[in-house]
Design a protein around this motif. Sequence first.
Motif, PDB file in Angstrom:
ATOM      1  N   PRO A  27       0.809  -1.224   0.000  1.00 18.29           N
ATOM      2  CA  PRO A  27       0.000   0.000   0.000  1.00 18.29           C
ATOM      3  C   PRO A  27       0.839   1.270   0.000  1.00 18.29           C
ATOM      4  O   PRO A  27       0.365   2.320  -0.441  1.00 18.29           O
ATOM      5  CB  PRO A  27      -0.814  -0.126   1.300  1.00 18.29           C
ATOM      6  CG  PRO A  27      -0.054  -1.083   2.158  1.00 18.29           C
ATOM      7  CD  PRO A  27       0.616  -2.024   1.225  1.00 18.29           C
ATOM      8  N   ASP A  28       2.080   1.181   0.473  1.00 13.58           N
ATOM      9  CA  ASP A  28       2.945   2.357   0.514  1.00 13.58           C
ATOM     10  C   ASP A  28       3.148   2.974  -0.863  1.00 13.58           C
ATOM     11  O   ASP A  28       3.414   4.178  -0.975  1.00 13.58           O
ATOM     12  CB  ASP A  28       4.307   1.988   1.101  1.00 13.58           C
ATOM     13  CG  ASP A  28       4.197   1.458   2.514  1.00 13.58           C
ATOM     14  OD1 ASP A  28       3.532   0.414   2.691  1.00 13.58           O
ATOM     15  OD2 ASP A  28       4.752   2.068   3.435  1.00 13.58           O
ATOM     16  N   CYS A  29       3.070   2.169  -1.915  1.00  7.90           N
ATOM     17  CA  CYS A  29       3.207   2.709  -3.269  1.00  7.90           C
ATOM     18  C   CYS A  29       2.066   2.232  -4.170  1.00  7.90           C
ATOM     19  O   CYS A  29       2.230   2.173  -5.392  1.00  7.90           O
ATOM     20  CB  CYS A  29       4.561   2.358  -3.871  1.00  7.90           C
ATOM     21  SG  CYS A  29       5.033   0.628  -3.774  1.00  7.90           S
ATOM     22  N   ALA A  30       0.917   1.899  -3.543  1.00  9.94           N
ATOM     23  CA  ALA A  30      -0.302   1.526  -4.277  1.00  9.94           C
ATOM     24  C   ALA A  30      -0.016   0.488  -5.359  1.00  9.94           C
ATOM     25  O   ALA A  30      -0.457   0.627  -6.501  1.00  9.94           O
ATOM     26  CB  ALA A  30      -0.947   2.773  -4.881  1.00  9.94           C
ATOM     27  N   SER A  31       0.697  -0.561  -4.997  1.00  6.35           N
ATOM     28  CA  SER A  31       1.124  -1.558  -5.974  1.00  6.35           C
ATOM     29  C   SER A  31       1.047  -2.962  -5.377  1.00  6.35           C
ATOM     30  O   SER A  31       0.941  -3.145  -4.164  1.00  6.35           O
ATOM     31  CB  SER A  31       2.571  -1.293  -6.417  1.00  6.35           C
ATOM     32  OG  SER A  31       2.740   0.000  -6.956  1.00  6.35           O
TER      33      SER A  31
END
Length: 1011
Positions: A27-31
């Motif tokens: 979730p930190d880089c929506a990936s």
Amino acid sequence: MTTYMCDFKQFPETYKGFELISINTIPDCASTGIYLRHKKTGLEVFHLLNDDEENLFAFAFRTPAKNSTGAAHILEHSVFCGSQKFPLKEPFTNMMNQSVNTFLNALTYSDKTVYPSASMIKSDYYNLMDVYADAVFFPLLKKEAFMQEAHRLELNENGNFEIQGVVYNEMKGNYSSFESVASDAQIRSVYPDTNYAFDSGGDPEHIPSFSYEDFRNFHKKYYRPDNCLLFLYGNIRTEEQLDFLQEHLLDRLEKTVPMAEEHHSYPFVSPEFIEMETQKPFENPVTVRAEAPDAGATGATVTVNWLCGQTADLQSYMECAFLSEVLSGHDGSPLTKALIDSDLGDDIAPVSGCINEARQFFFALGLHGVKTRNEKKVYALIFKELERLCTKGIDQNDIDSAIMTAEFSNREAVRSGGPYSLVLLERALNSWNYGGAPADGLFYRSTFDIIRKNCEAEPKYVENLIKKYLLDNKNCSFVMVKPSKKYLSARNKAEKKLIASLSKTADRNIIQKELDELHSYQNHRETEEEVACIPRLNISDLNTNVEKIHTEINVVDANGASVPLFTNTENTNGIAYLELWIPADVLSPEEYKYLPLYAYCAPNTGWNGKDWAECAQETAVHTGGITCRLFTNTSPNTEKSAALRKSLSKYNCTDRDWLIFSVRMTGEKTDDALKVFAECFSTYNFSDTKRLATLTAEAYGTIKSAVIPRGNKLAGTRAQAVKTHTNTVDEIWKGITQLFAIKAISEENPKNLSEHFSALTEKLRSAGALIHITADSETMQNLLPKMNDFASGLRLVPPAEKTVADEAAFLRQIVLPGEKEPCRNETFVISSQVGYAAAAINSSYFGTAENPSELVLSHYLSGTSLWERIRTTGGAYGAYAGCANLSGLFVLTTYRDPAPQKSLKTFGECLKDAAENPIGQDELLRMITGTYGDEVQPRSPYGRGNIGLIRTLYCISDEERQQKLTGLLNVTAEQIQQTAMHIHSHFDTCRTAVLCNKSEKITGVIIDLPL
């Protein structure tokens, strides 16, 4: 078959020879992170799958330095000099010429070499991947490429030997910069017993000992698939990319490369490739004293550096990064303030904070511009302040400001020289490169949440971090690097001695034969049949419509005054960017030279009767920063532009020079941020003369230290200086003129400067302003209702009329010592082993039929004759052409150039060749595609808002931008040739500027730079 669920899709346990190692929602880089390994070859792949259309790949290899010959750096340059599938001189340059890439580069680090590229178009992305994959795994590695990129003995025009080579000259430029040499000494001091003590870029004194055999062996050892980490990012399906790799790369690798061992446990990396050594613990702190070139230095750089932990340990690194923000994140932070207030130096050392570009990360603090015999006082002060903080405790505001910085860092997608995915690539490699899982380096937000909770739960958490990483840490170095006038002369003597030694054993006949072969190789112009092997897009694949950015125009009621409000709604992830644009052109031309320093000082000197450090702390706690900058531009001289200008006349905001105050704020803290920003803007002052003197010294030091690394920018700005009002103002604010100006200002009595700045403040505060906001929809809707009160509280009024410009008076501001007027050909003497050249030639303007063909011509020259003659043959690191079409100038520049005076002549020769030799149709189409790529680069959300406002204020219409793009896509070979003829016909009257050392054959007016 087992499948793994993630946010986007399912993925099988095995797929076409790849085994799935792990799959993570990040979730930190929506990936989603999909980590795989090819069982036969050992190639590892990590894909950050998301909905971003700007896809990026990067081939990374572990390449630890074993000496300072620059092996990794030379290979980075050379693998692109032809490969099995693409046996051309430089397939990289071909792709640069014809791709619509959004990033195209190769990067040498201290222990890895990375080959990244990105594109918004899928077919272009795969074309790039095909060329890159073949280059890194199947390069030709010809002797000629080695001689060109690494080093060679060359016979100069006098028949004497000299050493040439692109990397050789690039690194001579690096070793001519005080800041670069000082930073290298600082970094190496914490790794004295490891490969990090060597220069992976190459030291020119050692590069010539790197042999062609070494060159080929280095590739054989390190450029193996089981030492390759392939990073993928974006929205192209993982299976599709693996299919492509299997077809275009892996089938070939399986046949030609020894297979990797079967590994059944994690990590899979072969021990032979984890050669990045760990520094053994110090018994006691070490002291390092070194020298560096004196150019641009105001004194020594003095630092304390602590080796703190493993880079792959994200928790430890983030703790140290957080500690860095608490102690030295801004000028009001406790350690930074103590250092600045000490008067022991001019500014904080360039390499400061938490540095994580090696297997172990380190923490650095110190000062730049330290006078003799003060270095021990700097060391003592740092430790005294750390002890005081541990005893008396950390102010909660310092902790809150560090948390705010982290909040912005985690939210904001910034394009700094390329896509944001490059940041994620580096984070993944910080774990992956050392045998960890790539995903482990990406959980920045999650890890910082742990640190935030620790701050809340443990009263002495930060103080304990100080003890753990700094006070109780003996892995520490004390480094003092002082400027020396003898440094470059010693290197010049060493180079002459090396040339003499090499020439003694050299056979002139053999050398001449090899040089003839090299020059034949370099001068060969590939045919269309040869170039056809490079994949390319068709013009029909390109989007023929320009990107449009909607800027809405309204007014704010400020106590009855209608203040213009410009807004851009962009996907800013909860961040708002608010700016006040104040017309600077209410000032006289004589006052312009003060504005760069004024802008630097205004938000940093304190306000409303409060100390500057208190204001800095308030700013850091409640905002993402308050800054001030200058901006000027030129409007097109077209009917559409005139119509736009007329429609905006009631706002009195077009074609102005501006002073811009900016604040970044999160949507949740707009009230607090607006309060701090309003207080700053309405009450900043320059009464603290000690602080003013400190900031002046900082600014002067920054400008001086930038001359050597940014010489091409300074030369280009100077060459363009007289064409338009904007060019002249750019030179006053950003050019060599500003270097002379700030030197004189720094010698003024701070009290007199304070009074002068106060007088400027009165004029600027009565000049009015416009408001500009870039934010996402939700944040914008929250912010807009507050604007009436905000503007009323500041007593804003619309922009005032500008002072009628006396252009002759502006031109007088750029006359330098020894001149009666700005001369057409100027040479600026610097202490450097390389130089920089620039020429500005009259050409056409934006909106004219000729402009698109000039754009294509500039792209063509940059990738062909300039590159071939000045870079590959001449040994310069770079040579470029560009169009300043709003100014009507065609600009040519060189970078880290061993013969900049000679390059001025080469500029004319290249233009003449283009005028006499028509470009082929296929090559034309490739160049149009590449030029199109230059014109349609994506921007960050803030960047979109900013360019949207600039297009509005300078009346650049979407219709004329569309005409330009349409014209570009339809440029003909005849137009290119006619354009080259036209520009070449003006070459004899062009303006030139050269920065070089005294050993060059200098022409034109000669001016010593005050360095």
